[in-house]
Scaffold this motif. Sequence first.
Motif, PDB file in Angstrom:
ATOM      1  N   PRO A  31       0.826  -1.206   0.000  1.00 16.06           N
ATOM      2  CA  PRO A  31       0.000   0.000   0.000  1.00 16.06           C
ATOM      3  C   PRO A  31       0.868   1.268   0.000  1.00 16.06           C
ATOM      4  O   PRO A  31       1.828   1.368   0.758  1.00 16.06           O
ATOM      5  CB  PRO A  31      -0.795  -0.104   1.292  1.00 16.06           C
ATOM      6  N   THR A  32       0.512   2.199  -0.860  1.00 12.48           N
ATOM      7  CA  THR A  32       1.238   3.457  -0.954  1.00 12.48           C
ATOM      8  C   THR A  32       0.273   4.629  -0.825  1.00 12.48           C
ATOM      9  O   THR A  32      -0.938   4.482  -1.003  1.00 12.48           O
ATOM     10  CB  THR A  32       1.992   3.575  -2.289  1.00 12.48           C
ATOM     11  N   LEU A  33       0.843   5.770  -0.511  1.00 17.10           N
ATOM     12  CA  LEU A  33       0.103   7.028  -0.467  1.00 17.10           C
ATOM     13  C   LEU A  33       0.900   8.062  -1.233  1.00 17.10           C
ATOM     14  O   LEU A  33       2.131   8.062  -1.184  1.00 17.10           O
ATOM     15  CB  LEU A  33      -0.032   7.542   0.969  1.00 17.10           C
ATOM     16  N   ASP A  34       0.216   8.981  -1.894  1.00 21.95           N
ATOM     17  CA  ASP A  34       0.934  10.126  -2.430  1.00 21.95           C
ATOM     18  C   ASP A  34       1.111  11.132  -1.290  1.00 21.95           C
ATOM     19  O   ASP A  34       0.470  11.025  -0.233  1.00 21.95           O
ATOM     20  CB  ASP A  34       0.225  10.723  -3.652  1.00 21.95           C
ATOM     21  N   ALA A  35       1.986  12.071  -1.481  1.00 22.95           N
ATOM     22  CA  ALA A  35       2.315  13.020  -0.412  1.00 22.95           C
ATOM     23  C   ALA A  35       1.104  13.838   0.047  1.00 22.95           C
ATOM     24  O   ALA A  35       0.897  13.986   1.261  1.00 22.95           O
ATOM     25  CB  ALA A  35       3.475  13.912  -0.845  1.00 22.95           C
ATOM     26  N   PRO A  36       0.287  14.385  -0.860  1.00 21.25           N
ATOM     27  CA  PRO A  36      -0.861  15.162  -0.377  1.00 21.25           C
ATOM     28  C   PRO A  36      -1.842  14.343   0.464  1.00 21.25           C
ATOM     29  O   PRO A  36      -2.359  14.827   1.471  1.00 21.25           O
ATOM     30  CB  PRO A  36      -1.535  15.656  -1.670  1.00 21.25           C
ATOM     31  N   THR A  37      -2.070  13.092   0.073  1.00 16.70           N
ATOM     32  CA  THR A  37      -2.970  12.238   0.848  1.00 16.70           C
ATOM     33  C   THR A  37      -2.366  11.922   2.204  1.00 16.70           C
ATOM     34  O   THR A  37      -3.071  11.918   3.225  1.00 16.70           O
ATOM     35  CB  THR A  37      -3.290  10.942   0.066  1.00 16.70           C
ATOM     36  N   ALA A  38      -1.060  11.661   2.240  1.00 17.67           N
ATOM     37  CA  ALA A  38      -0.393  11.404   3.523  1.00 17.67           C
ATOM     38  C   ALA A  38      -0.525  12.619   4.437  1.00 17.67           C
ATOM     39  O   ALA A  38      -0.817  12.480   5.631  1.00 17.67           O
ATOM     40  CB  ALA A  38       1.075  11.061   3.292  1.00 17.67           C
ATOM     41  N   PHE A  39      -0.334  13.811   3.889  1.00 16.26           N
ATOM     42  CA  PHE A  39      -0.462  15.032   4.682  1.00 16.26           C
ATOM     43  C   PHE A  39      -1.880  15.174   5.230  1.00 16.26           C
ATOM     44  O   PHE A  39      -2.071  15.405   6.431  1.00 16.26           O
ATOM     45  CB  PHE A  39      -0.079  16.259   3.847  1.00 16.26           C
ATOM     46  N   GLU A  40      -2.875  15.020   4.367  1.00 14.27           N
ATOM     47  CA  GLU A  40      -4.270  15.162   4.796  1.00 14.27           C
ATOM     48  C   GLU A  40      -4.628  14.146   5.878  1.00 14.27           C
ATOM     49  O   GLU A  40      -5.272  14.490   6.875  1.00 14.27           O
ATOM     50  CB  GLU A  40      -5.206  14.986   3.602  1.00 14.27           C
ATOM     51  N   GLY A  66       3.756  17.520  11.083  1.00 20.33           N
ATOM     52  CA  GLY A  66       2.979  16.448  11.690  1.00 20.33           C
ATOM     53  C   GLY A  66       3.682  15.102  11.733  1.00 20.33           C
ATOM     54  O   GLY A  66       3.161  14.164  12.320  1.00 20.33           O
ATOM     55  N   ALA A  67       4.866  15.016  11.122  1.00 17.68           N
ATOM     56  CA  ALA A  67       5.588  13.736  11.109  1.00 17.68           C
ATOM     57  C   ALA A  67       6.406  13.554  12.379  1.00 17.68           C
ATOM     58  O   ALA A  67       6.888  14.519  12.970  1.00 17.68           O
ATOM     59  CB  ALA A  67       6.504  13.659   9.896  1.00 17.68           C
ATOM     60  N   PRO A 132       6.239  13.966  -7.618  1.00 14.03           N
ATOM     61  CA  PRO A 132       7.228  15.036  -7.453  1.00 14.03           C
ATOM     62  C   PRO A 132       7.813  15.163  -6.049  1.00 14.03           C
ATOM     63  O   PRO A 132       8.851  15.789  -5.876  1.00 14.03           O
ATOM     64  CB  PRO A 132       6.464  16.299  -7.843  1.00 14.03           C
ATOM     65  N   GLY A 133       7.157  14.614  -5.046  1.00 13.67           N
ATOM     66  CA  GLY A 133       7.672  14.678  -3.686  1.00 13.67           C
ATOM     67  C   GLY A 133       7.025  15.768  -2.853  1.00 13.67           C
ATOM     68  O   GLY A 133       6.410  16.708  -3.364  1.00 13.67           O
ATOM     69  N   TRP A 134       7.164  15.599  -1.561  1.00 15.51           N
ATOM     70  CA  TRP A 134       6.553  16.490  -0.571  1.00 15.51           C
ATOM     71  C   TRP A 134       6.971  17.942  -0.812  1.00 15.51           C
ATOM     72  O   TRP A 134       6.129  18.838  -0.847  1.00 15.51           O
ATOM     73  CB  TRP A 134       6.988  16.030   0.819  1.00 15.51           C
ATOM     74  N   ILE A 135       8.251  18.171  -0.974  1.00 14.75           N
ATOM     75  CA  ILE A 135       8.761  19.542  -1.077  1.00 14.75           C
ATOM     76  C   ILE A 135       8.298  20.193  -2.371  1.00 14.75           C
ATOM     77  O   ILE A 135       7.798  21.328  -2.356  1.00 14.75           O
ATOM     78  CB  ILE A 135      10.303  19.552  -0.963  1.00 14.75           C
ATOM     79  N   GLY A 138       4.947  21.562  -2.453  1.00 11.92           N
ATOM     80  CA  GLY A 138       4.690  22.717  -1.590  1.00 11.92           C
ATOM     81  C   GLY A 138       3.974  22.385  -0.302  1.00 11.92           C
ATOM     82  O   GLY A 138       3.362  23.257   0.314  1.00 11.92           O
ATOM     83  N   LEU A 139       4.070  21.130   0.128  1.00 11.52           N
ATOM     84  CA  LEU A 139       3.442  20.748   1.385  1.00 11.52           C
ATOM     85  C   LEU A 139       4.282  21.288   2.542  1.00 11.52           C
ATOM     86  O   LEU A 139       5.499  21.464   2.417  1.00 11.52           O
ATOM     87  CB  LEU A 139       3.305  19.228   1.456  1.00 11.52           C
ATOM     88  N   PRO A 140       3.654  21.553   3.688  1.00 15.05           N
ATOM     89  CA  PRO A 140       4.374  22.210   4.774  1.00 15.05           C
ATOM     90  C   PRO A 140       5.451  21.340   5.415  1.00 15.05           C
ATOM     91  O   PRO A 140       5.263  20.137   5.592  1.00 15.05           O
ATOM     92  CB  PRO A 140       3.281  22.552   5.780  1.00 15.05           C
ATOM     93  N   VAL A 141       6.542  21.993   5.749  1.00 15.30           N
ATOM     94  CA  VAL A 141       7.646  21.339   6.469  1.00 15.30           C
ATOM     95  C   VAL A 141       7.961  22.144   7.712  1.00 15.30           C
ATOM     96  O   VAL A 141       7.662  23.336   7.787  1.00 15.30           O
ATOM     97  CB  VAL A 141       8.924  21.199   5.600  1.00 15.30           C
TER      98      VAL A 141
END
Length: 144
Positions: A31-40, A66-67, A132-135, A138-141
């Motif tokens: 099972p995988t998640l894309d970065a936006p779904t993982a963030f949400e 949140g990580a 493209p990845g989390w960064i 533009g997801l928050p870090v």
Amino acid sequence: MISRRLALLLPLAVVGAGAGYTLLQPALARPTLDAPTAFERAEAGEIILVDIRQPEEWDETGCPRGAHRLDLRSPDFLDRLSALTDDDHGRPIALICASGGRSARTARALTDAGFTNILDVSEGMLGSSAGPGWIARGLPVVTD
């Protein structure tokens, strides 16, 4: 005309290839998640998001907001991960690394160790063939 040796070996090769594909299939179907779904899902409290990279990497790019930071190389990695889940190995845990390689390998190892709900953020922080990845998204870090 097909040689006798080829006629005998060809069916064995086909069966062997099919068996190899079948054995590899569970590893490919993790099972995988894309970065936006993982963030949400992390923001909603639906998953425990764990950044398994090394401290130098956290310093360089920051961590997903949140990580939980948990260095994969740490000798007490499993103990600390179990503590995050309150020893509930069925709680959903999403792993993120730089580009998905370590998270995929760690997901397999944790599943083998008895964790039953491991998800892989396969595009990672920096991007991969999965995205493209989390960064870059533009997801928050956080950098503290």
